[in-house]
Write a protein that holds these residues in place. Sequence first.
Motif, PDB file in Angstrom:
ATOM      1  N   MET A  38     -23.984  12.322 -19.738  1.00 55.73           N
ATOM      2  CA  MET A  38     -25.244  11.887 -19.128  1.00 55.73           C
ATOM      3  C   MET A  38     -26.356  12.929 -19.192  1.00 55.73           C
ATOM      4  SD  MET A  38     -23.679   9.819 -15.836  1.00 55.73           S
ATOM      5  CE  MET A  38     -25.304   9.410 -15.195  1.00 55.73           C
ATOM      6  N   SER A  39     -26.371  13.753 -20.217  1.00 60.09           N
ATOM      7  CA  SER A  39     -27.453  14.736 -20.356  1.00 60.09           C
ATOM      8  C   SER A  39     -28.811  14.045 -20.464  1.00 60.09           C
ATOM      9  CB  SER A  39     -27.215  15.593 -21.595  1.00 60.09           C
ATOM     10  OG  SER A  39     -27.178  14.787 -22.760  1.00 60.09           O
ATOM     11  N   TRP A  40     -28.824  12.812 -20.958  1.00 58.45           N
ATOM     12  CA  TRP A  40     -30.045  12.028 -21.163  1.00 58.45           C
ATOM     13  C   TRP A  40     -30.477  11.282 -19.903  1.00 58.45           C
ATOM     14  CZ3 TRP A  40     -27.384   7.959 -19.634  1.00 58.45           C
ATOM     15  CH2 TRP A  40     -26.038   7.862 -20.017  1.00 58.45           C
ATOM     16  N   TYR A  41     -29.710  11.378 -18.832  1.00 59.99           N
ATOM     17  CA  TYR A  41     -29.988  10.570 -17.639  1.00 59.99           C
ATOM     18  C   TYR A  41     -31.360  10.897 -17.051  1.00 59.99           C
ATOM     19  CZ  TYR A  41     -29.069   8.480 -13.027  1.00 59.99           C
ATOM     20  OH  TYR A  41     -29.140   7.722 -11.879  1.00 59.99           O
ATOM     21  N   ASN A  42     -31.671  12.167 -16.956  1.00 60.82           N
ATOM     22  CA  ASN A  42     -32.970  12.590 -16.444  1.00 60.82           C
ATOM     23  C   ASN A  42     -33.982  12.777 -17.570  1.00 60.82           C
ATOM     24  OD1 ASN A  42     -34.992  13.628 -14.707  1.00 60.82           O
ATOM     25  ND2 ASN A  42     -34.318  15.714 -15.112  1.00 60.82           N
ATOM     26  N   ASN A  43     -33.497  13.118 -18.760  1.00 61.92           N
ATOM     27  CA  ASN A  43     -34.371  13.377 -19.904  1.00 61.92           C
ATOM     28  C   ASN A  43     -34.023  12.404 -21.026  1.00 61.92           C
ATOM     29  OD1 ASN A  43     -35.651  15.841 -18.773  1.00 61.92           O
ATOM     30  ND2 ASN A  43     -33.570  16.654 -18.942  1.00 61.92           N
ATOM     31  N   THR A  44     -34.583  11.194 -20.949  1.00 56.21           N
ATOM     32  CA  THR A  44     -34.198  10.161 -21.917  1.00 56.21           C
ATOM     33  C   THR A  44     -34.600  10.510 -23.341  1.00 56.21           C
ATOM     34  OG1 THR A  44     -36.221   8.948 -21.339  1.00 56.21           O
ATOM     35  CG2 THR A  44     -34.190   8.283 -20.235  1.00 56.21           C
ATOM     36  N   TRP A  45     -35.526  11.465 -23.518  1.00 54.91           N
ATOM     37  CA  TRP A  45     -35.911  11.870 -24.876  1.00 54.91           C
ATOM     38  C   TRP A  45     -34.745  12.473 -25.634  1.00 54.91           C
ATOM     39  CZ3 TRP A  45     -35.113  17.090 -25.375  1.00 54.91           C
ATOM     40  CH2 TRP A  45     -35.161  17.858 -24.212  1.00 54.91           C
ATOM     41  N   ILE A  46     -33.727  12.943 -24.918  1.00 52.22           N
ATOM     42  CA  ILE A  46     -32.543  13.506 -25.591  1.00 52.22           C
ATOM     43  C   ILE A  46     -31.848  12.444 -26.434  1.00 52.22           C
ATOM     44  CG2 ILE A  46     -30.222  14.445 -25.155  1.00 52.22           C
ATOM     45  CD1 ILE A  46     -31.373  16.040 -22.859  1.00 52.22           C
ATOM     46  N   ILE A  47     -31.940  11.184 -26.015  1.00 49.42           N
ATOM     47  CA  ILE A  47     -31.298  10.105 -26.762  1.00 49.42           C
ATOM     48  C   ILE A  47     -31.826  10.042 -28.189  1.00 49.42           C
ATOM     49  CG2 ILE A  47     -31.014   7.583 -26.894  1.00 49.42           C
ATOM     50  CD1 ILE A  47     -31.111   7.517 -23.852  1.00 49.42           C
ATOM     51  N   LEU A  48     -33.093  10.339 -28.375  1.00 45.94           N
ATOM     52  CA  LEU A  48     -33.691  10.257 -29.710  1.00 45.94           C
ATOM     53  C   LEU A  48     -32.970  11.159 -30.701  1.00 45.94           C
ATOM     54  CD1 LEU A  48     -37.491  10.244 -28.761  1.00 45.94           C
ATOM     55  CD2 LEU A  48     -36.097   8.307 -29.502  1.00 45.94           C
ATOM     56  N   GLY A  49     -32.731  12.418 -30.298  1.00 47.29           N
ATOM     57  CA  GLY A  49     -32.077  13.350 -31.215  1.00 47.29           C
ATOM     58  C   GLY A  49     -30.570  13.261 -31.200  1.00 47.29           C
ATOM     59  N   LEU A  50     -30.018  12.846 -30.055  1.00 46.82           N
ATOM     60  CA  LEU A  50     -28.566  12.832 -29.906  1.00 46.82           C
ATOM     61  C   LEU A  50     -27.929  11.590 -30.521  1.00 46.82           C
ATOM     62  CD1 LEU A  50     -26.224  14.454 -28.638  1.00 46.82           C
ATOM     63  CD2 LEU A  50     -26.508  13.073 -26.570  1.00 46.82           C
ATOM     64  N   TYR A  51     -28.640  10.452 -30.464  1.00 50.75           N
ATOM     65  CA  TYR A  51     -28.056   9.211 -30.968  1.00 50.75           C
ATOM     66  C   TYR A  51     -28.931   8.496 -32.003  1.00 50.75           C
ATOM     67  CZ  TYR A  51     -24.458   9.729 -27.415  1.00 50.75           C
ATOM     68  OH  TYR A  51     -23.407  10.208 -26.660  1.00 50.75           O
ATOM     69  N   ASN A  52     -30.249   8.410 -31.768  1.00 47.79           N
ATOM     70  CA  ASN A  52     -31.095   7.726 -32.756  1.00 47.79           C
ATOM     71  C   ASN A  52     -31.052   8.408 -34.111  1.00 47.79           C
ATOM     72  OD1 ASN A  52     -32.826   7.143 -29.971  1.00 47.79           O
ATOM     73  ND2 ASN A  52     -32.844   5.433 -31.397  1.00 47.79           N
ATOM     74  N   VAL A  53     -31.254   9.728 -34.112  1.00 46.39           N
ATOM     75  CA  VAL A  53     -31.305  10.465 -35.376  1.00 46.39           C
ATOM     76  C   VAL A  53     -29.991  10.379 -36.147  1.00 46.39           C
ATOM     77  CG1 VAL A  53     -31.456  12.795 -36.355  1.00 46.39           C
ATOM     78  CG2 VAL A  53     -33.205  12.002 -34.763  1.00 46.39           C
ATOM     79  N   PRO A  54     -28.817  10.606 -35.518  1.00 44.48           N
ATOM     80  CA  PRO A  54     -27.579  10.492 -36.308  1.00 44.48           C
ATOM     81  C   PRO A  54     -27.291   9.065 -36.796  1.00 44.48           C
ATOM     82  CG  PRO A  54     -27.081  10.937 -34.003  1.00 44.48           C
ATOM     83  CD  PRO A  54     -28.553  11.147 -34.182  1.00 44.48           C
ATOM     84  N   VAL A  55     -27.740   8.046 -36.067  1.00 44.31           N
ATOM     85  CA  VAL A  55     -27.580   6.681 -36.577  1.00 44.31           C
ATOM     86  C   VAL A  55     -28.322   6.556 -37.908  1.00 44.31           C
ATOM     87  CG1 VAL A  55     -28.236   4.263 -36.238  1.00 44.31           C
ATOM     88  CG2 VAL A  55     -27.183   5.534 -34.378  1.00 44.31           C
ATOM     89  N   ILE A  56     -29.551   7.076 -37.947  1.00 44.07           N
ATOM     90  CA  ILE A  56     -30.330   7.033 -39.188  1.00 44.07           C
ATOM     91  C   ILE A  56     -29.655   7.870 -40.267  1.00 44.07           C
ATOM     92  CG2 ILE A  56     -32.541   7.636 -40.226  1.00 44.07           C
ATOM     93  CD1 ILE A  56     -33.793   7.184 -37.429  1.00 44.07           C
ATOM     94  N   ALA A  57     -29.282   9.095 -39.923  1.00 43.06           N
ATOM     95  CA  ALA A  57     -28.707  10.011 -40.910  1.00 43.06           C
ATOM     96  C   ALA A  57     -27.386   9.499 -41.474  1.00 43.06           C
ATOM     97  CB  ALA A  57     -28.513  11.388 -40.285  1.00 43.06           C
ATOM     98  N   MET A  58     -26.504   9.021 -40.603  1.00 43.53           N
ATOM     99  CA  MET A  58     -25.187   8.590 -41.072  1.00 43.53           C
ATOM    100  C   MET A  58     -25.252   7.304 -41.883  1.00 43.53           C
ATOM    101  SD  MET A  58     -23.164  10.950 -40.277  1.00 43.53           S
ATOM    102  CE  MET A  58     -24.525  12.113 -40.438  1.00 43.53           C
ATOM    103  N   SER A  59     -26.203   6.428 -41.562  1.00 42.50           N
ATOM    104  CA  SER A  59     -26.355   5.239 -42.407  1.00 42.50           C
ATOM    105  C   SER A  59     -26.971   5.619 -43.754  1.00 42.50           C
ATOM    106  CB  SER A  59     -27.211   4.183 -41.695  1.00 42.50           C
ATOM    107  OG  SER A  59     -28.499   4.690 -41.391  1.00 42.50           O
ATOM    108  N   PHE A  60     -27.815   6.670 -43.753  1.00 40.59           N
ATOM    109  CA  PHE A  60     -28.404   7.145 -45.006  1.00 40.59           C
ATOM    110  C   PHE A  60     -27.368   7.809 -45.904  1.00 40.59           C
ATOM    111  CE2 PHE A  60     -33.210   7.745 -43.937  1.00 40.59           C
ATOM    112  CZ  PHE A  60     -33.298   6.393 -43.670  1.00 40.59           C
ATOM    113  N   VAL A  61     -26.468   8.616 -45.297  1.00 42.46           N
ATOM    114  CA  VAL A  61     -25.588   9.453 -46.108  1.00 42.46           C
ATOM    115  C   VAL A  61     -24.674   8.607 -46.993  1.00 42.46           C
ATOM    116  CG1 VAL A  61     -23.696   9.671 -44.425  1.00 42.46           C
ATOM    117  CG2 VAL A  61     -24.130  11.517 -46.076  1.00 42.46           C
TER     118      VAL A  61
END
Length: 875
Positions: free
Chosen positions: A452-475
């Motif tokens: 729950m590191s993103w619980y107070n800082n939802t911007w963490i979700i962007l780098g923690l989950y959004n970015v790897p979804v993009i990267a792993m689908s790209f790879v």
Amino acid sequence: MIEMENVELDPLTLNENSNVDAKLKKMKNGVHSVSPIVGFIFIASIFVLYLLVYLIDGILPKPLTVADEKSYPTEFITERAQHHLKALTSLGPRIVGSPENEILAVEYLTGAVDKIRQLSHGSHKIEMDLQLVSGSYFMDYKPDGAISAYANVQNIIVKLHAANSTNNSLLVNAHFDSVSTSPGGSDDGINCAIMLEVLQKLTQTANDIQHNIIFLFNGAEETPLQASHGFITQHKWAKEVRVVVNLEAAGAGGKEILFQSGPKQPWLIDYYKKVPRPNGQVAGEEFFQSGAIPSDTDFRIFRDFGGTVGLDFAYDRNGYRYHTNFDDFENIPGGSYQHGGDNALALIRYLGSAPELSRIHEQVQGAVVYYDFMGLFMIVYSGWVIIFLNIVVSVLSLAVALKSFYDFNLGLSFATLKYVGLCFLVMLFSMLFALLFILIVALVIDSLKFSMSWYNNTWIILGLYNVPVIAMSFVVVVLYNRYNSKTNLGISIHAQVQAHIMRIIWAVLVLIGTCCGIRSTYVVLIIVLFQTTSFLVVHICRLQHSVHKWAIIYIVFTLIPNIFLMKAGLEIVSLLVPICGRIGSDKNPEIIIGVVTFMVTIPISSSYVPLLTLVRKPYTILVGLSIIFVIFFIIVFTPLGFPYSGNKDSPAPQRFWIYHLNKEIHDENGVRNKSGFFLLNLDRNSPYSVKKYVAEMNSMGEIEDCDTIFCGLPIGSSRMVPILHLSTWIPAVQPVFPSDIALTLNSKIVEGNMSTFNLTAFGAHSMNIYLSPKNGTTIQAVSLLQNLPKPIMWNGRYVYLMMYTCGKMKQQLTFTVSVKTPTVWNASVLDVAVAGKFMDDKYFVKTKEFDHFLAQFPNWTTVYSWLGSYKSWIF
């Protein structure tokens, strides 16, 4: 270069050993390729687009003041609604059974209605009734339900009569009670204030409404949902209710959203789509009704026990404040009143004169799909149109793909089928690989106890989950393109083929969802529709062999669906992140948020995965995305990743339910008497997050006495039963109770193998009664219900949970239980337990030990501190 634009190759028959062909292919690919810098800029622009969606979504209408009323005589006035809410929240928490709820809130609301009546136009007839009601019913929660009983709960009912006599009424409902830790600003005081202002606006001009409008201010929703049951099953005006508009909250502020409708009443949405700022998604309705969200509303009571149809609305943003002391008057922006008030006033005016109300059973019923676009307008279609549209768009998508393959000289040879089939598997695997990576990340973070590191800082979700979804689908696609480099398809054609195949995957998903009756397939349908249209334009204009024109057209056509998807993703993430703070410690919130992020990201990123084929040195993009992910992964383990905040302007508190509890357990071995602090762990980090702050946590242990019913614990809902074993117990001194909890046996009648007990429980405004037949016996009847529901299974025994609440006056609960034995039975047949809950700390005394224990919790926690008494008997 200009001459190269329209060069056509036979991609599957070129001779790989031909130097001319190789040079030609290299030249053509060079023309069509783009720099990695362009790729980075493009990905960054997608995140910028999301930022714009976020900013636009946060725009609220200008709140109108009383001074504005001269210019806007028929419009909702926020300033008056704010006055009402300020008065209600100034009373403090309005707990069922407390003077604040049963006397002060009732006095204010009835007084406000009287003033409105005095100011009303002479053509209006306004009646007000104060209902004091008792009753019982069964709430069929999943997986286990409970018997709900109540006594002396209150409803304030205001009936605005139509211009002409009629027996058809529109019901508008909100509740004025709150939980013990909250002044109930958004839940649900703001909607009571909106109802008062709507009533005033409707009555300021001559009466022209065609149906009665009943405003129900119900006084026991948090108990849960009891006062609404009392109205719809017992009040004299209940039988004339045809439609209900329910106003609720699961957050504080933002825009009120439609999240339940019908059931199966498309005409209702046809009226709602005409309000000034429609806001709602049928995907949210299906998600809510799946049981994924641990909440319910009075809408369910009106639907299930009154047979009514209607619309259910709620404020759902900033859910951190929900059921906490942060849900106050000061933190609700004026624009939220105006948004909810404008829509409610318009909708009530429409429905108040809708001819359908007088012919409710004649209306065409059927599934309905509805969704708004950025709150600007709403799209609605229903019945056979849903199936027709899904099939036509999917078939058209396939036809456009086949036409494209034909134009690219991809015949029906084995090589073509192999190539297309392999592309299909690669595109599909790229999504599955991204999901697998997200699950691994979530499990690793959770196993290291940094959830729950993103619980107070939802911007963490962007780098923690959004970015790897993009990267792993790209790879996956990058590796495939490198492997596939020996084929003689130009990269432009290769990218278009991949785009077609990705769209076919979504089209197949649409068809599967259609067959399963899932209305939310429109989310994917929008992607398929716009991408299909983009390629229709490309082929009509014969741009499929152009250098970059086809890609520009394709990107332009993805903007609208992606803006739509970003708005929907923002809605669901904004709702779910705060809910993760109250779903129980048994659920892994990292997986929940990771999977949800995947589901809202992959439809957007998949639109652009094929374009990666056009990028020179695509590995540089993957390296850049990987670096971003690693940085955010590290942030999880730093102070920036601390989940909670006690900042009153932007709170993100960790919640604790804490009972100072005494157990008095009677069984065949005698009596056990224990006292302690019972902590129901509401999120993944509980209770270890506060261990270093609270000294008593060093002596915490697992819940004891689980051989008795529900471990000898009071519970607030049958949904709590599965997580009781994960709760925390700390031995402590005995609490001081304001009154004693007791159960008396009034009579016992034995007739053959049937024993009937008449029992009375008393002592608190809120009580749980647990009934469990001994093994080998069965409960045949409970007097509070006509039909006995399915029991809860607990440690190999059946248990019936009864939840009882008193309102204005404390009243004992008398009921009978009939137990059947297989033969003549000389031993005891029934275990009965009563758990009294004292939830208003204004009216009970905490021991010094309990006060000291609570005082140690840090300011980033919200503590629900109650007293509990559990006693059990054998009969």
